[in-house]
Write a protein that holds these residues in place. Structure first.
Motif, PDB file in Angstrom:
ATOM      1  N   SER A   1       0.884  -1.113   0.137  1.00  0.00           N
ATOM      2  CA  SER A   1      -0.022   0.088  -0.075  1.00  0.00           C
ATOM      3  C   SER A   1       0.746   1.439  -0.092  1.00  0.00           C
ATOM      4  O   SER A   1       0.714   2.191  -0.797  1.00  0.00           O
ATOM      5  CB  SER A   1      -0.679  -0.020   1.226  1.00  0.00           C
ATOM      6  N   THR A   2       1.742   1.411   0.839  1.00  0.00           N
ATOM      7  CA  THR A   2       2.693   2.718   0.903  1.00  0.00           C
ATOM      8  C   THR A   2       3.563   2.902  -0.182  1.00  0.00           C
ATOM      9  O   THR A   2       3.542   3.929  -0.584  1.00  0.00           O
ATOM     10  CB  THR A   2       3.590   2.606   2.302  1.00  0.00           C
TER      11      THR A   2
ATOM     12  N   ALA B   1       0.988   9.940   2.633  1.00  0.00           N
ATOM     13  CA  ALA B   1       0.432  10.984   1.369  1.00  0.00           C
ATOM     14  C   ALA B   1       0.874  12.114   1.742  1.00  0.00           C
ATOM     15  O   ALA B   1       1.135  13.096   1.244  1.00  0.00           O
ATOM     16  CB  ALA B   1      -0.980  10.441   1.382  1.00  0.00           C
TER      17      ALA B   1
ATOM     18  N   MET C   1      -6.350   1.614   6.779  1.00  0.00           N
ATOM     19  CA  MET C   1      -4.853   2.390   6.227  1.00  0.00           C
ATOM     20  C   MET C   1      -5.224   3.871   6.074  1.00  0.00           C
ATOM     21  O   MET C   1      -4.261   4.550   5.717  1.00  0.00           O
ATOM     22  CB  MET C   1      -4.477   1.760   5.088  1.00  0.00           C
ATOM     23  N   ILE C   2      -6.527   4.008   5.910  1.00  0.00           N
ATOM     24  CA  ILE C   2      -6.927   5.499   5.597  1.00  0.00           C
ATOM     25  C   ILE C   2      -7.673   6.087   6.843  1.00  0.00           C
ATOM     26  O   ILE C   2      -8.848   6.987   6.455  1.00  0.00           O
ATOM     27  CB  ILE C   2      -7.450   5.721   4.219  1.00  0.00           C
TER      28      ILE C   2
ATOM     29  N   ASN D   1      -1.399   5.148   5.337  1.00  0.00           N
ATOM     30  CA  ASN D   1      -1.421   5.926   4.070  1.00  0.00           C
ATOM     31  C   ASN D   1      -1.565   7.450   4.214  1.00  0.00           C
ATOM     32  O   ASN D   1      -1.120   8.067   3.270  1.00  0.00           O
ATOM     33  CB  ASN D   1      -2.738   5.231   3.168  1.00  0.00           C
TER      34      ASN D   1
ATOM     35  N   SER E   1      -7.579  -3.249   5.010  1.00  0.00           N
ATOM     36  CA  SER E   1      -6.939  -2.086   4.187  1.00  0.00           C
ATOM     37  C   SER E   1      -7.724  -0.693   4.274  1.00  0.00           C
ATOM     38  O   SER E   1      -6.929   0.374   4.276  1.00  0.00           O
ATOM     39  CB  SER E   1      -7.122  -2.530   2.682  1.00  0.00           C
TER      40      SER E   1
ATOM     41  N   ALA F   1      -3.876   8.794  -0.988  1.00  0.00           N
ATOM     42  CA  ALA F   1      -3.938   7.874   0.219  1.00  0.00           C
ATOM     43  C   ALA F   1      -5.024   6.772   0.082  1.00  0.00           C
ATOM     44  O   ALA F   1      -4.769   5.688   0.281  1.00  0.00           O
ATOM     45  CB  ALA F   1      -4.243   8.863   1.445  1.00  0.00           C
TER      46      ALA F   1
ATOM     47  N   GLY G   1      -3.783   4.112  -2.349  1.00  0.00           N
ATOM     48  CA  GLY G   1      -2.931   3.207  -1.981  1.00  0.00           C
ATOM     49  C   GLY G   1      -3.532   1.941  -1.522  1.00  0.00           C
ATOM     50  O   GLY G   1      -2.775   0.725  -1.483  1.00  0.00           O
ATOM     51  N   ILE G   2      -4.718   1.962  -0.984  1.00  0.00           N
ATOM     52  CA  ILE G   2      -5.357   0.694  -0.212  1.00  0.00           C
ATOM     53  C   ILE G   2      -5.276  -0.414  -1.256  1.00  0.00           C
ATOM     54  O   ILE G   2      -5.405  -1.900  -1.022  1.00  0.00           O
ATOM     55  CB  ILE G   2      -6.562   0.867   0.349  1.00  0.00           C
TER      56      ILE G   2
ATOM     57  N   VAL H   1       1.407   4.403  -2.652  1.00  0.00           N
ATOM     58  CA  VAL H   1       1.280   5.834  -2.708  1.00  0.00           C
ATOM     59  C   VAL H   1       2.304   6.709  -2.968  1.00  0.00           C
ATOM     60  O   VAL H   1       2.235   7.757  -3.721  1.00  0.00           O
ATOM     61  CB  VAL H   1       0.890   6.271  -1.182  1.00  0.00           C
TER      62      VAL H   1
END
Length: 425
Positions: A110-111, A379, A367-368, A375, A364, A140, A143-144, A114
């Protein structure tokens, strides 16, 4: 013992300890004070859990993603995506999602998605008049897709921790990844229609040219999935092949990969995989003590007493996972929670591949999700002077909403996950 195990873990995490250290301390305290098991057994479990051929896929996929990222792949993928959807309202934001889906099929991270896509797209979006908060929040969210579109590092983690087929998890993530790409792109389209004037002209010739430039990158996911299902190699061997492929493409095809960069990629992969391996070992020791204390069995009985409806069960698990994903790193959460829930879902007749993909999509989303959405922190670094708080806006709320809608569809329409694995079989 259950109270000391989970209570100790929660207390240590609140103090700011890394998850692996917290797992080991909580496990050690519980065993020392509330069990007759020797602490030496925990050390044995920690090392035995790492003796896994499948776990070797983690560093290989990290290296492969790094080689292709630094080898000029990301800009070619962005150009190809832009040639397809760049002319739509909100086209560059849609490009972010399409490019992230393509790059996620290469990196599994994911990262990394991004950073690789954001470094190219954010300056371009700002130049075209996109709001800075919308632009960075979009990257961001995009990215997931890196952890949902196969190959996916969390899918490898889930497969190792539960025994589920990694190849089936990979193919099961294809349609959910496309679904989330579409749903988030719809919001980007509506934003662009209201706020951005499009001057891009569609060109079929440009699509052919950019596709030709990106074809070497786009072939890699086909090699991985095709190789696994044709029986040519396992998921771990596929990861090793991906490394060799990334090296050849970066050095001899795109000619942008330098040897000193390869050294940095290798070092980064070693560090990141060592962190995950440490968590794997600590989680294995934690899980061993949980099993000895019959915590999974008692939890299973408790949940079964609440409902005999699998749909309600999945809803309850989703709510719990959304909360866990808000506070815990994805791989760590999978290693702790997956072995607990897998026996339960099997008792309800829920397919473990379906459940695994659902869990990875759910985590996931974390992550945001503030406060620990990784993320968002990554981001925010894409633009100088931007803070994580700037990303806590209505756009993030809308992306979270459409992702949860997608999660519910994936949860209750099993074929969205299982259609391709069943087809390939």
């Amino acid at each position: 013992m259950g109270l000391s195990l989970f209570g100790g873990l929660a207390g240590i995490l609140v103090l700011g300890m890394p998850i692996a250290i917290a797992l080991l301390i909580a496990t050690g305290i519980s065993v020392f004070f509330f069990s007759e098991t020797s602490l030496i057994v925990l050390v044995q479990r920690l090392f035995v859990s790492l003796d896994s051929f499948s776990l070797m896929a983690l560093p290989f996929f990290m290296i492969a993603g790094g080689l292709l990222e630094k080898g000029g792949v990301s800009k070619r993928i962005v150009n190809f995506a832009n040639s397809i959807v760049g002319g739509l309202p909100g086209g560059l934001a849609i490009v972010a999602f399409v490019a992230a889906a393509f790059f996620g099929a290469i990196s599994g991270s994911s990262t990394a998605t991004v950073i690789a896509i954001g470094a190219i797209l954010v300056p371009t979006m700002l130049k075209e008049g996109y709001d800075i908060r919308f632009s960075v929040t979009t990257l961001a969210a995009a990215g997931i897709l890196g952890t949902i579109i196969p190959p996916s590092i969390p899918m490898v983690t889930f497969g190792v921790s539960t025994g589920a087929s990694i190849g089936d998890l990979f193919s099961g993530g294809i349609i959910p990844g496309i679904l989330l790409t579409f749903l988030m792109s719809v919001y980007a389209y509506l934003y662009g229609k209201k706020n951005i004037k499009v001057e891009y002209k569609f060109s079929f010739a440009k699509i052919l040219r950019t596709f030709k430039e990106a074809i070497w990158a786009l072939l890699m996911p086909l090699i991985i999935i095709g190789g696994i299902y044709s029986g040519i190699f396992t998921a771990t061997e596929a990861a090793a092949v991906a490394c060799l492929y990334g090296l050849i493409v970066g050095i001899f095809v795109y000619k942008e990969l330098k040897l000193n960069v390869v050294k940095d990629i290798m070092e980064g992969a070693v560090i990141n995989s060592a962190m995950i391996m440490f968590i794997v070992g600590a989680a294995a020791a934690f899980g061993y003590v949980m099993t000895k204390a019959r915590i999974p069995a008692e939890l299973s009985q408790f949940i079964v007493s609440l409902t005999d409806n699998p749909y309600i069960l999945l809803l309850l698990i989703n709510v719990l996972l959304l909360i866990i994903g808000t506070f815990m790193e994805t791989n760590a959460a999978i290693l702790i929670v997956a072995p607990i829930f897998t026996p339960i879902i099997l008792e309800y007749g829920i397919d473990p591949i379906h459940f695994g993909v659902m869990m990875i999509v759910n985590l996931s989303i974390g992550m945001i999700t503030p406060p620990l959405g990784v993320n968002l922190f990554v981001a925010a670094k894409l633009k100088d002077g931007l803070k994580v708080n700037d990303l806590l806006n209505k756009h993030l709320g809308m992306y979270l909403l459409v992702c949860i809608v997608g999660l519910l569809l994936i949860t209750y329409i099993e074929d969205l996950v299982l259609f391709i694995p069943n087809l390939l079989k």
